[in-house]
Design an enzyme around this catalytic site. Structure first.
Site, short mmCIF file in Angstrom:
data_model
loop_
_atom_site.label_atom_id
_atom_site.label_comp_id
_atom_site.label_asym_id
_atom_site.label_seq_id
_atom_site.Cartn_x
_atom_site.Cartn_y
_atom_site.Cartn_z
N ARG A 150 -7.22 8.66 -3.94
CA ARG A 150 -7.24 7.34 -3.31
C ARG A 150 -8.40 7.26 -2.31
O ARG A 150 -8.64 8.22 -1.57
CB ARG A 150 -5.94 7.07 -2.55
N SER A 194 11.55 2.73 -7.45
CA SER A 194 10.97 1.85 -6.43
C SER A 194 10.08 0.77 -7.03
O SER A 194 10.52 -0.05 -7.82
CB SER A 194 10.22 2.74 -5.44
N GLY A 216 -0.06 11.47 -3.71
CA GLY A 216 1.10 12.35 -3.92
C GLY A 216 2.03 11.84 -5.00
O GLY A 216 3.00 12.51 -5.36
N THR A 217 1.76 10.64 -5.53
CA THR A 217 2.66 10.09 -6.55
C THR A 217 1.94 9.80 -7.87
O THR A 217 2.58 9.51 -8.86
CB THR A 217 3.30 8.76 -6.07
N ASP A 238 13.29 -1.53 -5.14
CA ASP A 238 14.56 -0.95 -4.67
C ASP A 238 14.85 -1.38 -3.23
O ASP A 238 15.74 -0.82 -2.58
CB ASP A 238 14.56 0.58 -4.81
N ALA A 273 1.58 0.94 6.14
CA ALA A 273 0.95 -0.38 5.99
C ALA A 273 1.59 -1.14 4.82
O ALA A 273 1.68 -2.37 4.84
CB ALA A 273 -0.55 -0.21 5.75
N ASP A 289 10.28 -4.76 -2.43
CA ASP A 289 9.88 -4.02 -3.63
C ASP A 289 11.12 -3.79 -4.49
O ASP A 289 12.22 -4.26 -4.16
CB ASP A 289 9.13 -2.73 -3.29
P1 NG1 Z 1 0.60 8.21 -2.47
O1 NG1 Z 1 0.57 8.05 -3.95
O2 NG1 Z 1 0.76 9.66 -2.00
O3 NG1 Z 1 -0.55 7.51 -1.81
C1 NG1 Z 1 2.34 6.14 -2.16
C2 NG1 Z 1 2.10 5.32 -0.92
C3 NG1 Z 1 2.86 5.95 0.23
C4 NG1 Z 1 4.35 6.10 -0.08
C5 NG1 Z 1 4.53 6.76 -1.44
C6 NG1 Z 1 5.97 6.80 -1.90
C7 NG1 Z 1 0.06 4.17 -0.20
C8 NG1 Z 1 -1.40 4.27 0.06
N1 NG1 Z 1 0.67 5.30 -0.59
O4 NG1 Z 1 1.93 7.49 -1.91
O5 NG1 Z 1 2.65 5.19 1.39
O6 NG1 Z 1 5.00 4.85 0.01
O7 NG1 Z 1 3.73 6.13 -2.47
O8 NG1 Z 1 6.42 5.71 -2.60
O9 NG1 Z 1 0.64 3.09 -0.05
ZN ZN Z 2 10.73 1.31 -2.70
#
Ligand code: NG1
Ligand code: ZN
Length: 554
Positions: free
Chosen positions: A517, A74, A511-512, A288, A381, A286
């Site tokens: 955050r 992505s 989560g990524t 992808d 958002a 973005d």
């Molecule tokens: P995390 O890292 O869990 O905040 C982010 C985005 C999510 C979602 C995922 C997957 C923000 C604040 N968080 O997650 O909305 O798009 O990546 O790609 O934008």
């Molecule tokens: Zn994407």
């Protein structure tokens, strides 16, 4: 199991064992199936790819349907890559199988067959059941060989594979949904995708016959990724109803580097490489092409961002008007996350009187909640989202659009709704489909970008990150808007929020990424930044911050 089945099973497992040795797992490496699949530096992913090919075959046998596998990271930098599985209706794979994905990806070499065997037993999978998997990949240099590893996995378990090559993520989701609905949703080809979406778009803009060339003109930042490529392919199908100036096409620049939807959203500023004039309509995809944000620059040089919240507001307002005009009894709901700007939520609830729900971060949560409405509009958002129409809603709309006894006004509203359904990729958020939808909504309503922007004014907001020793010490509740642990953190955040006007703040583990955050909003940018900083300090002090203390933004 018959002896015959056992023999087949053993032969297959022998093949898997032989082939998996060609895709060895680095001992000790553990990866997480995060918000959107596995994601890390590409060099660490070969074994994961091979194994997800295996798991996709099992998932296909279990569901007796075609499964999708997408190789992409992505909006992450070009060096990264990732993979995710797509379930039969084009949605994200179900949570139990995310667990299995982790077990399979993290099994040491010698334990792989046992782990696969356990899943087959637990899910009562019949080895003789056929299996089919669709593969797509983005334009990263590593994606071709990684998707080859997926193919190896599929073939070694005797699955049938269709490799589409380079596709946007939402195109792959679309193909899977088409295939599993026996083409009722569309034809599972890129041409089928272009045809379905552009036909609906061309029909929609017929309701806006006097558009000038200026109104048809859109600047698109392709993030140097697959979206740019696919948009070029689609252009002839749009019959000049949309005139696209494409930037960051991937011919020179680096993927997602200082461009693309994520960059624009987080920086709250324009991408590099787009030549925008005052007031011109621009959007960024973005890497992808599953996210999109719009923006423009005003005569004083100020940058205006129209993010996922603004897109959700535009679309739901449009749908509500049409549903009322058509006299249909359909409940419209909007699903957001805690990151939605407070102004957007207030506007939707107080002015538009639509139901708003807030769920945890991650598209799978939004998608699920949106399914509870007749028409569910969901957007993060950051620009990832779509609209879901229930089957009965689609039927009611179609019937009314064909009903010769109904009034012209109602019929016209129903026809516009019908084409809105068809321009929407209901499998998943899709930058190309969302772009066509936004363009059509603006055209049909005769709205300029500035008028859309003026629906409500965003509260100043700030996203920040804090590094801690162990992000799992922070647990949350209430759709991640309140921290349950560590002790005292939520009280500290509450006390800080009270010191500002129109303020809101929350903290959650990403989560990524390996980070916490922090989000804050308040009446002015200065106050927002000050609140965000103080919340960062509270996290740092109470949740085991590591490294340098958070610094105020100056
Ligand atoms: P995390 O890292 O869990 O905040 C982010 C985005 C999510 C979602 C995922 C997957 C923000 C604040 N968080 O997650 O909305 O798009 O990546 O790609 O934008
Ligand atoms: Zn994407």
């Amino acid at each position: 199991m018959t002896l015959f089945n056992v023999a087949i099973g053993m032969a297959l497992f022998e093949e898997v064992s032989k082939k998996s040795a060609l895709h060895p797992k680095p001992a000790g490496l553990l990866l997480n199936y995060g918000t959107s699949g596995f994601r890390t530096v590409a060099e660490q992913l070969d074994h994961v790819m091979f194994r997800m090919g295996l798991l996709a075959v099992l998932r296909s046998k279990k569901t007796k349907a075609t499964i999708g596998v997408m190789v992409t990271a992505s909006h992450n930098p070009e060096e990264d890559n990732g993979i995710k599985l797509v379930d039969p209706m084009g949605e994200m794979v179900t949570p139990t199988w995310e667990e299995y994905a982790m077990q399979v990806a993290n099994a040491e070499q010698e334990a792989l067959l046992t782990v696969l065997g356990d899943i087959m037993k637990r899910e009562a999978i019949d080895i003789n059941q056929g299996a089919a998997v669709f593969i797509g990949r983005d334009t990263r240099p590593s994606s071709e060989s990684l998707s080859q590893a997926v193919l190896d996995g599929i073939l070694s378990l005797a699955g049938h594979a269709h490799d589409y090559g380079v596709l946007t993520t939402p195109q792959l989701h679309f193909m899977v949904r088409c295939e599993n609905t026996q083409s009722r949703y569309g034809n599972p080809t890129t041409e089928g995708y272009y045809q379905k979406l552009s036909q609906a778009f061309v029909q929609l803009v017929k309701h806006a016959p006097n558009r000038t060339d200026d109104q048809k003109h859109l600047l698109v930042d392709g993030a140097n990724g697959v979206g740019a490529l696919k948009l070029r392919e689609m252009e002839p199908f749009l019959q000049k109803e949309l005139q696209i100036s494409l930037f960051n096409k991937g011919t020179g620049g680096k993927l997602n580097f200082q461009c693309g939807a994520d960059y624009v959203k987080v920086q709250q500023g324009p991408p590099l490489g787009v030549e925008m004039l005052v007031g011109q309509r621009c959007c960024s995809f973005d890497g992808d092409a599953d996210r999109i944000v719009y923006y423009y620059s005003d005569s004083e040089g100020r940058f205006h961002l129209l993010d996922g919240d603004k897109i959700a507001t535009l679309i739901s307002t449009f749908l509500k008007k049409l549903v009322t005009q058509a006299g249909l009894d359909l409940q419209i709901g909007v699903v957001q996350t805690a990151y939605a700007n407070g102004s957007s939520t207030r506007y939707l609830e107080n002015n538009m009187k639509v139901t708003v729900r807030c769920v945890e971060t991650g598209v799978k949560h939004l998608h699920h909640a949106a399914q509870e409405f007749d028409i569910g509009v969901y957007f993060e958002a950051n620009g990832h989202g779509t609209v879901l129409f229930s089957e009965s809603a689609v039927e009611k709309i179609q019937q009314l659009a064909m009903d010769s006894s109904t009034s012209d006004e109602k019929k016209s509203a129903a026809q516009i709704l019908e084409n809105t359904v068809n321009v929407t990729n209901q499998a998943v958020g899709d930058a190309i489909s969302d772009m066509l939808l936004v363009e059509a909504v603006l055209a049909v309503q005769g709205l300029s970008l500035q008028q859309w922007d003026a629906m409500y004014t965003d509260l100043p907001n700030r996203q920040r990150k804090v590094k801690v020793a162990d992000k799992s010490v922070i647990t949350t509740t209430d759709a991640e808007r309140r921290a349950l642990s560590p002790a005292g953190l939520q009280d500290a955040v509450d006390a800080l929020v009270k010191q500002y006007r129109l303020s809101r703040a929350f903290v959650r583990p990403s989560g990524t990424e390996d980070t916490i955050r922090v989000y804050a909003e308040a009446d002015t940018q200065e106050n927002t930044d000050s609140l965000a900083h103080e919340v960062c300090m509270a996290v740092y002090r109470l949740a085991g911050g590591v490294g340098e203390e958070p610094q105020p933004l100056c």
